[in-house]
Structure formats: structure tokens, C-alpha cells
Design a protein around this motif. Structure first.
Motif, PDB file in Angstrom:
ATOM      1  N   THR A  42     -89.967  12.809  58.583  1.00  0.00           N
ATOM      2  CA  THR A  42     -89.651  14.066  57.923  1.00  0.00           C
ATOM      3  C   THR A  42     -88.179  14.080  57.522  1.00  0.00           C
ATOM      4  OG1 THR A  42     -91.309  15.222  59.245  1.00  0.00           O
ATOM      5  CG2 THR A  42     -89.638  16.580  58.183  1.00  0.00           C
ATOM      6  N   LEU A  83     -84.735  15.902  56.295  1.00  0.00           N
ATOM      7  CA  LEU A  83     -84.045  17.182  56.431  1.00  0.00           C
ATOM      8  C   LEU A  83     -82.693  17.118  55.731  1.00  0.00           C
ATOM      9  CD1 LEU A  83     -84.460  17.691  60.290  1.00  0.00           C
ATOM     10  CD2 LEU A  83     -85.907  18.658  58.513  1.00  0.00           C
ATOM     11  N   ARG A 131     -86.343  21.352  55.623  1.00  0.00           N
ATOM     12  CA  ARG A 131     -87.163  20.200  55.259  1.00  0.00           C
ATOM     13  C   ARG A 131     -87.074  20.016  53.755  1.00  0.00           C
ATOM     14  NH1 ARG A 131     -92.747  19.754  58.503  1.00  0.00           N
ATOM     15  NH2 ARG A 131     -93.091  18.424  56.693  1.00  0.00           N
TER      16      ARG A 131
END
Length: 148
Positions: A93, A95, A112
Motif C-alpha cells: 500500500t 502512502l 493512501r
């Protein structure tokens, strides 16, 4: 953990000198007040609880270098307080956000890049331990680190 821990008063303090602290994750807790799905796969959350994460944090003024070493990966993150930077979680993920000092806490405000949802983080010294708290979509997770 952002800044060196003062031995006299157990708080985070600002420092110009270079400081390095090594910490090992001891406990991992997850809880939710809203009990809604945080959009994070349960298997990934369970793996995170057992990754044996070790942090080595070096501070030089407002510049920080955090080495994260776990069973799954080892990375080095370099950032300055208040300056936006990009970061990738262990699950991939992406960020973008900042770390800032707010009193005796290092507060991270991230988004995000795939969906714009906020991920907030707080690192603080409590009782001689580094307590790291993450909040995402109403779910809060804490990890407690002890000095090596």
C-alpha cells in the motif's frame, strides 16, 4: 519515536545531536470501536502481528532515518519533520504524508495514494516503551516496542 527519550522525565525531547535508538516489537493489539471492515485483508493483519518488527531510529536535528526490519522485509525510510514524503507499507500500500512533533508525540498524517483515505499514526513514549498507534477507517492498532 522521532526524538531521543529524556532519561530524567521520560518524554520526547528535541535534539540537534545525532541520536540512534533500536527497538523491538513486543506486543501488537488491534481493536475497533466501529467494528467496520478497515479494508485490510485479515490474513495481512494477522501476519503483521507476528512479523517480529525491529525499528532502528536515527535523528539528526529534524531529519530522521528509520530502519524497519521484519521477517518480511527490511527498508530504510528517510524523512524530515513537516516535509511530505512517500512510503510503502509491507503489503505494498502506497502512502503520502508527513510526520510532525505535537508536544511529546510524533504524529504522522498520511493518505493512501490509491483511494485517498487517511491513515494516522502516533508514536510516543509511555512508561519507558515506544507505543505506536495507527488509525485507519475507524480501526485502531497498537504496537509496543521495547529498547534493545
Amino acid at each position: 519515536m522521532c526524538e531521543a527519550q529524556s532519561r530524567e522525565n521520560n518524554t520526547l525531547t528535541s535534539s540537534i545531536r545525532k541520536t540512534t535508538v533500536s527497538l523491538v516489537g513486543e506486543k501488537f493489539f488491534e481493536f475497533s470501536e466501529t467494528k467496520k471492515d478497515p479494508g485490510i485483508n485479515m490474513v495481512k493483519r494477522k501476519l503483521a502481528a507476528h512479523d517480529n518488527l525491529k525499528l532502528t531510529i536515527t535523528q539528526e536535528g529534524n531529519k530522521f532515518t528509520v530502519k524497519e526490519a521484519s521477517a518480511f522485509r527490511t527498508i530504510e525510510i528517510v524523512f524530515e519533520l513537516g516535509v511530505t514524503f512517500n512510503y510503502s507499507l509491507a503489503d505494498g500500500t502506497e502512502l503520502s504524508g508527513t510526520w510532525n512533533l505535537e508536544g511529546n508525540k510524533l504524529v504522522g498524517k498520511f493518505k493512501r495514494t490509491d483511494n485517498g483515505n487517511a491513515l494516522n499514526a502516533v508514536r510516543e513514549i509511555i512508561g519507558g516503551e515506544l507505543v505506536q498507534t495507527y488509525t485507519y477507517e475507524g480501526v485502531e492498532a497498537k504496537r509496543i516496542f521495547k529498547k534493545e
